[in-house]
Motif scaffolding. Structure first.
Motif, PDB file in Angstrom:
ATOM      1  N   LEU A  62     -10.772   5.964 -30.809  1.00  0.00           N
ATOM      2  CA  LEU A  62     -10.418   5.369 -32.109  1.00  0.00           C
ATOM      3  C   LEU A  62     -11.930   5.617 -32.882  1.00  0.00           C
ATOM      4  O   LEU A  62     -11.849   5.797 -34.165  1.00  0.00           O
ATOM      5  CB  LEU A  62     -10.047   4.165 -31.927  1.00  0.00           C
ATOM      6  N   TRP A  63     -12.835   4.919 -32.173  1.00  0.00           N
ATOM      7  CA  TRP A  63     -14.231   4.842 -32.923  1.00  0.00           C
ATOM      8  C   TRP A  63     -14.793   6.428 -33.264  1.00  0.00           C
ATOM      9  O   TRP A  63     -15.439   6.528 -33.997  1.00  0.00           O
ATOM     10  CB  TRP A  63     -15.109   4.293 -31.869  1.00  0.00           C
ATOM     11  N   LYS A  64     -14.530   7.420 -32.395  1.00  0.00           N
ATOM     12  CA  LYS A  64     -14.851   8.781 -32.755  1.00  0.00           C
ATOM     13  C   LYS A  64     -13.950   9.607 -33.706  1.00  0.00           C
ATOM     14  O   LYS A  64     -14.107  10.781 -33.913  1.00  0.00           O
ATOM     15  CB  LYS A  64     -14.944   9.476 -31.564  1.00  0.00           C
ATOM     16  N   ASP A  65     -12.839   8.873 -34.189  1.00  0.00           N
ATOM     17  CA  ASP A  65     -11.695   9.682 -34.792  1.00  0.00           C
ATOM     18  C   ASP A  65     -12.262  10.229 -36.019  1.00  0.00           C
ATOM     19  O   ASP A  65     -12.918   9.910 -36.813  1.00  0.00           O
ATOM     20  CB  ASP A  65     -10.631   8.890 -35.389  1.00  0.00           C
ATOM     21  N   GLY A  66     -11.974  11.512 -35.982  1.00  0.00           N
ATOM     22  CA  GLY A  66     -12.111  12.347 -37.051  1.00  0.00           C
ATOM     23  C   GLY A  66     -10.842  13.112 -38.096  1.00  0.00           C
ATOM     24  O   GLY A  66     -11.255  13.845 -38.786  1.00  0.00           O
ATOM     25  N   SER A  67      -9.755  12.635 -37.645  1.00  0.00           N
ATOM     26  CA  SER A  67      -8.457  12.887 -38.353  1.00  0.00           C
ATOM     27  C   SER A  67      -8.492  12.378 -39.879  1.00  0.00           C
ATOM     28  O   SER A  67      -7.568  12.701 -40.420  1.00  0.00           O
ATOM     29  CB  SER A  67      -7.427  12.340 -37.551  1.00  0.00           C
ATOM     30  N   GLY A  68      -9.217  11.277 -40.162  1.00  0.00           N
ATOM     31  CA  GLY A  68      -9.013  10.553 -41.380  1.00  0.00           C
ATOM     32  C   GLY A  68      -8.200   9.523 -41.342  1.00  0.00           C
ATOM     33  O   GLY A  68      -8.201   8.705 -42.432  1.00  0.00           O
ATOM     34  N   LEU A  69      -7.577   9.119 -40.123  1.00  0.00           N
ATOM     35  CA  LEU A  69      -6.942   7.956 -40.033  1.00  0.00           C
ATOM     36  C   LEU A  69      -7.808   6.524 -39.663  1.00  0.00           C
ATOM     37  O   LEU A  69      -7.423   5.344 -40.591  1.00  0.00           O
ATOM     38  CB  LEU A  69      -5.783   7.965 -38.975  1.00  0.00           C
ATOM     39  N   ALA A  70      -8.639   6.537 -39.016  1.00  0.00           N
ATOM     40  CA  ALA A  70      -9.654   5.536 -38.906  1.00  0.00           C
ATOM     41  C   ALA A  70     -10.545   5.123 -39.677  1.00  0.00           C
ATOM     42  O   ALA A  70     -11.004   4.134 -39.873  1.00  0.00           O
ATOM     43  CB  ALA A  70     -10.156   5.411 -37.408  1.00  0.00           C
ATOM     44  N   PHE A  71     -11.011   6.449 -40.385  1.00  0.00           N
ATOM     45  CA  PHE A  71     -12.330   6.162 -41.366  1.00  0.00           C
ATOM     46  C   PHE A  71     -11.792   6.952 -42.676  1.00  0.00           C
ATOM     47  O   PHE A  71     -11.275   8.055 -42.498  1.00  0.00           O
ATOM     48  CB  PHE A  71     -13.539   6.562 -40.825  1.00  0.00           C
ATOM     49  N   ASP A  72     -12.230   6.283 -43.800  1.00  0.00           N
ATOM     50  CA  ASP A  72     -11.936   6.898 -44.970  1.00  0.00           C
ATOM     51  C   ASP A  72     -13.171   8.176 -45.456  1.00  0.00           C
ATOM     52  O   ASP A  72     -13.838   8.328 -44.500  1.00  0.00           O
ATOM     53  CB  ASP A  72     -11.836   6.129 -46.043  1.00  0.00           C
ATOM     54  N   ASP A  73     -12.850   8.544 -46.410  1.00  0.00           N
ATOM     55  CA  ASP A  73     -13.756   9.864 -46.827  1.00  0.00           C
ATOM     56  C   ASP A  73     -15.373   9.287 -47.011  1.00  0.00           C
ATOM     57  O   ASP A  73     -16.416  10.021 -46.606  1.00  0.00           O
ATOM     58  CB  ASP A  73     -13.462  10.417 -48.093  1.00  0.00           C
ATOM     59  N   ALA A  74     -15.334   7.831 -47.202  1.00  0.00           N
ATOM     60  CA  ALA A  74     -16.937   7.522 -47.353  1.00  0.00           C
ATOM     61  C   ALA A  74     -17.244   7.024 -45.936  1.00  0.00           C
ATOM     62  O   ALA A  74     -18.536   6.721 -45.687  1.00  0.00           O
ATOM     63  CB  ALA A  74     -16.912   6.148 -48.226  1.00  0.00           C
ATOM     64  N   GLY A  75     -16.255   7.054 -44.860  1.00  0.00           N
ATOM     65  CA  GLY A  75     -17.058   6.983 -43.604  1.00  0.00           C
ATOM     66  C   GLY A  75     -16.732   5.264 -43.312  1.00  0.00           C
ATOM     67  O   GLY A  75     -17.024   4.876 -42.178  1.00  0.00           O
ATOM     68  N   ASP A  76     -15.914   4.438 -44.001  1.00  0.00           N
ATOM     69  CA  ASP A  76     -15.641   3.147 -43.983  1.00  0.00           C
ATOM     70  C   ASP A  76     -14.248   3.275 -43.088  1.00  0.00           C
ATOM     71  O   ASP A  76     -13.465   3.844 -43.305  1.00  0.00           O
ATOM     72  CB  ASP A  76     -15.632   2.380 -45.189  1.00  0.00           C
ATOM     73  N   PRO A  77     -14.421   1.998 -42.437  1.00  0.00           N
ATOM     74  CA  PRO A  77     -13.170   1.764 -41.526  1.00  0.00           C
ATOM     75  C   PRO A  77     -12.068   1.365 -42.354  1.00  0.00           C
ATOM     76  O   PRO A  77     -12.079   0.702 -43.260  1.00  0.00           O
ATOM     77  CB  PRO A  77     -13.691   0.650 -40.631  1.00  0.00           C
ATOM     78  N   THR A  78     -10.650   1.819 -41.852  1.00  0.00           N
ATOM     79  CA  THR A  78      -9.690   1.752 -42.466  1.00  0.00           C
ATOM     80  C   THR A  78      -8.787   0.475 -41.907  1.00  0.00           C
ATOM     81  O   THR A  78      -9.128  -0.166 -40.854  1.00  0.00           O
ATOM     82  CB  THR A  78      -8.685   2.913 -42.875  1.00  0.00           C
ATOM     83  N   ALA A  79      -7.377   0.099 -42.413  1.00  0.00           N
ATOM     84  CA  ALA A  79      -6.811  -0.863 -41.955  1.00  0.00           C
ATOM     85  C   ALA A  79      -6.316  -0.400 -40.770  1.00  0.00           C
ATOM     86  O   ALA A  79      -6.187  -1.263 -39.808  1.00  0.00           O
ATOM     87  CB  ALA A  79      -5.744  -1.167 -42.663  1.00  0.00           C
ATOM     88  N   TYR A  80      -6.034   0.904 -40.547  1.00  0.00           N
ATOM     89  CA  TYR A  80      -5.299   1.528 -39.479  1.00  0.00           C
ATOM     90  C   TYR A  80      -6.557   1.279 -38.342  1.00  0.00           C
ATOM     91  O   TYR A  80      -6.219   0.920 -36.954  1.00  0.00           O
ATOM     92  CB  TYR A  80      -5.264   3.102 -39.469  1.00  0.00           C
ATOM     93  N   PHE A  81      -7.840   1.641 -38.510  1.00  0.00           N
ATOM     94  CA  PHE A  81      -8.751   1.532 -37.432  1.00  0.00           C
ATOM     95  C   PHE A  81      -8.823  -0.078 -37.024  1.00  0.00           C
ATOM     96  O   PHE A  81      -8.892  -0.453 -35.736  1.00  0.00           O
ATOM     97  CB  PHE A  81     -10.121   1.573 -38.213  1.00  0.00           C
ATOM     98  N   TRP A  82      -8.539  -1.293 -37.885  1.00  0.00           N
ATOM     99  CA  TRP A  82      -9.073  -2.648 -37.510  1.00  0.00           C
ATOM    100  C   TRP A  82      -7.782  -3.036 -36.870  1.00  0.00           C
ATOM    101  O   TRP A  82      -7.904  -3.732 -35.675  1.00  0.00           O
ATOM    102  CB  TRP A  82      -9.145  -3.328 -39.099  1.00  0.00           C
TER     103      TRP A  82
END
Length: 67
Positions: A15-35
């Motif tokens: 999850l921490w290494k996710d590159g699909s765009g689900l866990a982190f937005d375009d700016a690299g900030d964690p999304t609600a999915y990540f948390w």
């Protein structure tokens, strides 16, 4: 218990290494999915560990009672 712990730790690492765009937005900030998924992984790991410890202590007490 041990296998489940490795599975959740691996999930959290992936999850921490996710590159699909689900866990982190375009700016690299964690999304609600990540948390949400990080919280699920941590909670499951802690509950599984607690149940394993309780089970181990129960077995240990049962063995000393029989001796």
């Amino acid at each position: 218990m041990v296998l489940g712990s490795f599975a959740w730790l691996t999930f959290a690492k992936n999850l921490w290494k996710d590159g699909s765009g689900l866990a982190f937005d375009d700016a690299g900030d964690p999304t609600a999915y990540f948390w949400v998924h990080l919280l699920l992984a941590i909670t499951s790991f802690l509950l599984g560990t607690a149940v394993g410890v309780i089970g181990f202590r129960g077995l240990k007490a049962l063995r000393t009672e029989r001796a």
